[in-house]
Design a protein around this motif. Structure first.
Motif, PDB file in Angstrom:
ATOM      1  N   TYR A 234       0.808  -1.217   0.000  1.00 33.27           N
ATOM      2  CA  TYR A 234       0.000   0.000   0.000  1.00 33.27           C
ATOM      3  C   TYR A 234       0.846   1.274   0.000  1.00 33.27           C
ATOM      4  CZ  TYR A 234      -4.279  -2.680   0.897  1.00 33.27           C
ATOM      5  OH  TYR A 234      -5.347  -3.527   0.791  1.00 33.27           O
ATOM      6  N   GLU A 237       0.536   4.688   3.860  1.00 33.40           N
ATOM      7  CA  GLU A 237      -0.848   4.250   4.156  1.00 33.40           C
ATOM      8  C   GLU A 237      -1.358   4.893   5.442  1.00 33.40           C
ATOM      9  OE1 GLU A 237      -2.919   0.132   5.842  1.00 33.40           O
ATOM     10  OE2 GLU A 237      -0.877   0.115   4.998  1.00 33.40           O
ATOM     11  N   ALA A 251      -4.422   4.462   0.597  1.00 28.09           N
ATOM     12  CA  ALA A 251      -3.119   3.885   0.236  1.00 28.09           C
ATOM     13  C   ALA A 251      -2.461   4.621  -0.933  1.00 28.09           C
ATOM     14  CB  ALA A 251      -3.299   2.408  -0.116  1.00 28.09           C
ATOM     15  N   HIS A 252      -1.123   4.347  -1.066  1.00 23.62           N
ATOM     16  CA  HIS A 252      -0.275   4.896  -2.148  1.00 23.62           C
ATOM     17  C   HIS A 252      -0.153   6.425  -2.069  1.00 23.62           C
ATOM     18  CE1 HIS A 252      -0.638   0.854  -3.642  1.00 23.62           C
ATOM     19  NE2 HIS A 252      -1.927   0.986  -3.886  1.00 23.62           N
ATOM     20  N   SER A 279       2.183   0.609  -7.136  1.00 24.08           N
ATOM     21  CA  SER A 279       1.281   1.478  -7.890  1.00 24.08           C
ATOM     22  C   SER A 279       1.918   1.787  -9.234  1.00 24.08           C
ATOM     23  CB  SER A 279       1.020   2.763  -7.102  1.00 24.08           C
ATOM     24  OG  SER A 279       0.341   3.703  -7.903  1.00 24.08           O
ATOM     25  N   HIS A 285      -5.912   4.596  -3.601  1.00 27.41           N
ATOM     26  CA  HIS A 285      -6.642   3.348  -3.386  1.00 27.41           C
ATOM     27  C   HIS A 285      -7.360   3.484  -2.042  1.00 27.41           C
ATOM     28  CE1 HIS A 285      -7.557  -0.952  -3.416  1.00 27.41           C
ATOM     29  NE2 HIS A 285      -7.191  -0.967  -2.131  1.00 27.41           N
ATOM     30  N   GLU A 287     -10.312   1.975   0.730  1.00 30.33           N
ATOM     31  CA  GLU A 287     -11.063   0.800   1.177  1.00 30.33           C
ATOM     32  C   GLU A 287     -11.943   1.148   2.391  1.00 30.33           C
ATOM     33  OE1 GLU A 287      -8.502  -2.470   2.032  1.00 30.33           O
ATOM     34  OE2 GLU A 287      -7.696  -2.605  -0.014  1.00 30.33           O
ATOM     35  N   SER A 325      -3.625  -0.568  -8.894  1.00 29.50           N
ATOM     36  CA  SER A 325      -2.695  -1.124  -7.909  1.00 29.50           C
ATOM     37  C   SER A 325      -3.164  -2.499  -7.493  1.00 29.50           C
ATOM     38  CB  SER A 325      -2.624  -0.203  -6.681  1.00 29.50           C
ATOM     39  OG  SER A 325      -3.895  -0.063  -6.077  1.00 29.50           O
TER      40      SER A 325
END
Length: 325
Positions: A234, A237, A251-252, A279, A285, A287, A325
């Motif tokens: 990730y 993060e 993330a990223h 990435s 990203h 979640e 990713s």
């Protein structure tokens, strides 16, 4: 002058003078008085029904007024009881349903208010309208008990409202980046082509394609539970624990400006878009986890979208393309 009475004696064939004894006179007088007394007793109710004394008239007016006041008071008690019943219906079938609280048991709402000793002072007075007074007092006491229970219920509802308000503020209900034109959603939740391995893999979040340095915002109130720098996976993060079983992951990131244990509000800046970790291009990203299970974040983008915009976003997220990713 007293009249002299005679009677005819058949033995002497003469009219003899009637001799009146004092006892006979007394018996006659007593008989007359007795008959007059009995007649007066019989005529007294009839007389009283047509001819009343001033005191009786005043007492009758007072009794009529008291009866009128009682009827008015009884009607008010009935109206108040009906209003309380309506509040109770709304409490059990609306408010408590909305806030997922159990209704108050009937046995609690209809609980008694004490035994005979509670009204001992009324019973000891031996009042003429004792039953009427006792019945009214019991109605008032029962109404007061129901009102008390209802006020306690509303206190509980207020607590539930405050908790619900806190929960609603904590839910991840907005997009983590500015996406007014709905053009930044690049890949949705589900089976997607992996950009490096070129195979179909489960994509556990959504990707927003953005320029490097685009602001990233917390999607709900919470506490920073993870803020780490990773060389792979990730990348940079951040995770926000929102409570109520919800966690969001960003993330990223190029960099983040928060730290572990820090409290954040919905819409607060927490970092910037980058391309760290595994990435292939600058993107975020994002979640959403509920009770440890990764769920589709698209279902939580409802607070900053119209129904039409949300429908369009759903269509974009359903396209089975390549993830970033």
């Amino acid at each position: 002058m007293a009249r002299i009475k005679y009677y005819y004696d058949t033995e002497t064939c003469k009219y003899e003078r009637v001799k009146v004894k004092p006892s006979d006179v007394a018996i006659n007088i007593l008989g007359f008085v007795s008959v007059a007394f009995l007649c007066s007793l019989a005529l007294m109710p009839l007389y009283n029904s047509y001819f009343r004394s001033d005191r009786e008239e005043a007492l009758q007016r007072e009794n009529q007024e008291l009866k009128l006041y009682y009827e008015v008071m009884n009607k008010e008690l009935q109206k108040t009881t009906q209003m309380l019943s309506a509040l109770r219906e709304r409490d059990d079938n609306i408010y408590r349903v909305i806030f997922e609280a159990s209704p108050i048991p009937e046995s609690v709402r209809e609980a008694g208010v004490g035994g005979v000793d509670r009204y001992k002072e009324i019973l000891e007075k031996g009042l003429k309208n004792e039953e009427l007074i006792l019945s009214t007092r019991q109605k008032i006491d029962k109404l007061k008990k129901k009102m008390y229970i209802q006020t306690k219920s509303y206190d509980e509802i207020v607590t539930l409202v405050n908790n619900k308000t806190k929960m609603l503020a904590s839910l991840p209900a907005i997009q983590p980046v500015s996406n007014k034109e709905l053009k930044r959603l690049a890949s949705g939740f589900g089976m997607r082509m992996h950009p490096i391995y070129k195979v179909m893999k489960m994509h556990t979040g959504v990707d927003f394609a953005c320029q490097r340095g685009t602001p990233i915002y917390a999607t709900g109130d919470g506490v920073i539970s993870v803020a780490v720098h990773n060389s792979g996976g990730y990348g940079n993060e951040v995770q926000v624990s929102h409570g109520y079983g919800y966690t969001t992951l960003y993330a990223h990131m190029e960099r983040f400006i928060v730290h572990n244990g820090q409290r954040v509000k919905r819409g607060q800046l927490i970092g910037y878009v980058g391309s760290t970790g595994t990435s292939v291009s600058p993107h975020l990203h994002y979640e959403v986890l509920h009770n440890g299970q990764k769920v589709n974040p698209i279902h939580f983008f409802y607070n900053d979208l119209t129904p039409m915009e949300y429908q369009k976003l759903l269509e974009l997220a359903s396209v089975e393309n390549q993830s970033l990713s």
